[in-house]
Design an enzyme around this catalytic site. Structure first.
Site, PDB file in Angstrom:
ATOM      1  N   ASP A   1      -3.847  -2.654   3.913  1.00 27.17           N
ATOM      2  CA  ASP A   1      -4.091  -1.809   2.732  1.00 27.17           C
ATOM      3  C   ASP A   1      -5.119  -0.730   3.009  1.00 27.17           C
ATOM      4  OD1 ASP A   1      -3.008  -4.462   1.639  1.00 27.17           O
ATOM      5  OD2 ASP A   1      -2.806  -3.020  -0.006  1.00 27.17           O
TER       6      ASP A   1
ATOM      7  N   ALA B   1       0.800  -1.233   0.000  1.00 26.43           N
ATOM      8  CA  ALA B   1       0.000   0.000   0.000  1.00 26.43           C
ATOM      9  C   ALA B   1       0.836   1.289   0.000  1.00 26.43           C
ATOM     10  CB  ALA B   1      -0.971  -0.040   1.183  1.00 26.43           C
TER      11      ALA B   1
ATOM     12  N   GLN C   1       4.151 -13.467  -1.732  1.00 26.79           N
ATOM     13  CA  GLN C   1       4.927 -12.297  -1.295  1.00 26.79           C
ATOM     14  C   GLN C   1       5.739 -12.608  -0.040  1.00 26.79           C
ATOM     15  OE1 GLN C   1       1.729 -12.215  -2.240  1.00 26.79           O
ATOM     16  NE2 GLN C   1       1.109 -10.250  -3.067  1.00 26.79           N
TER      17      GLN C   1
HETATM   18  O1  MRU Z   1      -1.109  -7.366  -3.220  1.00 25.51           O
HETATM   19  P1  MRU Z   1       0.002  -6.696  -2.460  1.00 25.51           P
HETATM   20  O2  MRU Z   1       1.285  -7.434  -2.505  1.00 25.51           O
HETATM   21  O3  MRU Z   1       0.139  -5.230  -2.864  1.00 25.51           O
HETATM   22  O4  MRU Z   1      -0.502  -6.711  -0.957  1.00 25.51           O
HETATM   23  C1  MRU Z   1       0.300  -6.157   0.048  1.00 25.51           C
HETATM   24  C2  MRU Z   1      -0.259  -6.321   1.402  1.00 25.51           C
HETATM   25  O5  MRU Z   1      -1.291  -6.919   1.603  1.00 25.51           O
HETATM   26  C3  MRU Z   1       0.480  -5.640   2.519  1.00 25.51           C
HETATM   27  O6  MRU Z   1       0.324  -6.336   3.716  1.00 25.51           O
HETATM   28  C4  MRU Z   1      -0.086  -4.217   2.704  1.00 25.51           C
HETATM   29  O7  MRU Z   1      -0.105  -3.533   1.478  1.00 25.51           O
HETATM   30  C5  MRU Z   1       0.695  -3.440   3.697  1.00 25.51           C
HETATM   31  S1  MRU Z   1       2.297  -3.010   3.074  1.00 25.51           S
HETATM   32  C6  MRU Z   1       3.124  -2.125   4.276  1.00 25.51           C
END
Ligand code: MRU
Length: 367
Positions: A244, A55, A203
């Site tokens: 997010d 995010a 991830q």
């Molecule tokens: O789909 P992504 O990889 O963008 O999702 C990321 C997440 O869910 C993270 O936990 C969230 O963005 C927080 S990042 C500090």
């Protein structure tokens, strides 16, 4: 943070002083490749394709994308076009809209001749602010880890479970969930991180494990279904995840599977913390379940897996029978009642409207 001894952020202004460089996260952990963004459409595509993700980093990329747009054309029409194009890149992380609104609020009143320079200044500032915010989150989260460490027998590690990647790659630097972990490790507190692999895009396995490994933080990658078992056996001291979007009432939207970890934590009395920078709070909504748009991504992310073969080739293989339908919801919502606390740059808060509003009055005003 450092990669092979050299300091990197996830995104930065390139040496030419106008284009933007970012680590291509689609290529990690097997290849470290820097992508070069030269226009607003590059920034949009980088967010959409998840070259950049997480995010806060999505927000910073959008801010740089607006600066690149103003370099191409600083008219009102171009400003509107860039806003709409970037906003449509991904739907769930509110940091994207926050950053774009910041840019438009600043740029709209200016004459077009001044917009490009102002846009670059603010984009750089947003990136720098993110780093400072994450350091604040790190300091506040560190006290939680220190408290738990003080109750452990000497030499025993604090076991922390995390989901997805809320590390420095998901932000500009430090990360949100990982900032307290890095700070604890750097102060000599023994920590060990259980890293959920985080299917379908992995991830955790690809990015969080890579980050922690490069910083020397002890960690173990686990299949997503393992956390409940570990919690039942007292092998998790606390969970820290990112988010997010957090609603005014403290509901937390994060990577799919976060809710199940929160349920398991609740059932086992394991503290479940969410780390977030203030731009992730959406004071305009209350009910996370009904009001947050949940991104649905392509079937191929579930039906296939990509990795490196023994002889070094990167290959994608299918793991689902041809013809079987798949579903790919990218996020879920954890109700505030399952969240032990929100680790913010202004302290560890209860996941409640009053706590969020009093910590961030300038953001909650008017909602
Ligand atoms: O789909 P992504 O990889 O963008 O999702 C990321 C997440 O869910 C993270 O936990 C969230 O963005 C927080 S990042 C500090």
């Amino acid at each position: 943070m450092k990669v092979d001894g050299r300091h990197f952020r996830s995104i930065w202004l390139a040496e030419d002083g106008w284009s933007v460089d970012a680590i291509d996260q689609r290529r990690l952990p097997h290849e470290f490749v820097i992508a070069h963004l030269t226009g607003a459409s590059d920034a949009t595509e980088a967010i959409r394709s998840m070259l950049v993700r997480g995010a806060p980093l999505i927000g910073a990329t959008a801010a740089y994308g607006m600066a690149l747009a103003m370099r191409e054309d600083a008219s009102d029409a171009a400003l509107d076009h860039a806003y709409t194009m970037l906003l449509a890149a991904r739907p769930t992380a509110i940091n994207l809209k926050w950053a774009l609104d910041e840019m438009v609020r600043l740029l709209r009143p200016l004459p077009p001749s001044e917009r490009m320079a102002a846009a670059y200044r603010r984009a750089i500032e947003i990136a720098d602010e993110d780093v400072a915010i994450n350091q604040g989150i790190g300091r506040n989260g560190l006290t939680l880890i220190e408290q738990i460490a003080s109750t452990k027998p000497p030499g025993e590690a604090v076991n922390i479970l995390t989901h997805c990647n809320a590390g420095w790659l998901a932000t500009v630097d430090w990360g949100t969930a990982t900032a307290p972990i890095y700070m604890a490790h750097d102060r000599g507190i023994r920590v060990h991180v259980w890293v959920d692999e985080t299917r379908p895009r992995n991830q955790g396995a690809s990015l969080t494990a890579w980050e922690l490994g490069h910083h020397g933080v002890p960690h173990t990658v686990i299949p997503d279904n393992t956390g409940g078992h570990l919690m039942q056996h007292r092998m998790v001291d606390l969970a820290i995840v990112g988010t997010d979007r957090v609603t005014a009432g403290g509901d937390v939207c994060n990577k799919i599977g976060t809710y199940l970890k929160a349920l398991a934590a609740y059932d086992n009395g394991v503290p479940f913390y969410v780390a977030l920078p203030s731009p992730t709070i959406d004071f305009s909504i209350d009910d996370g379940l009904r009001e947050i748009p949940i991104e649905q991504r392509g079937a191929e992310e579930v039906a296939t897996m990509t990795g490196r073969t023994a002889d070094g080739r990167i290959e994608t293989v299918r793991v689902v029978p041809d013809g079987s339908p798949v579903a790919n919801y990218a996020f879920d919502v954890t109700p505030a009642r399952l969240v032990t606390g929100l680790i913010t740059e202004r302290g560890v808060l209860r996941a409640e409207r009053a706590a969020l509003a009093s910590a961030f009055p300038e953001r909650s005003a008017g909602h």
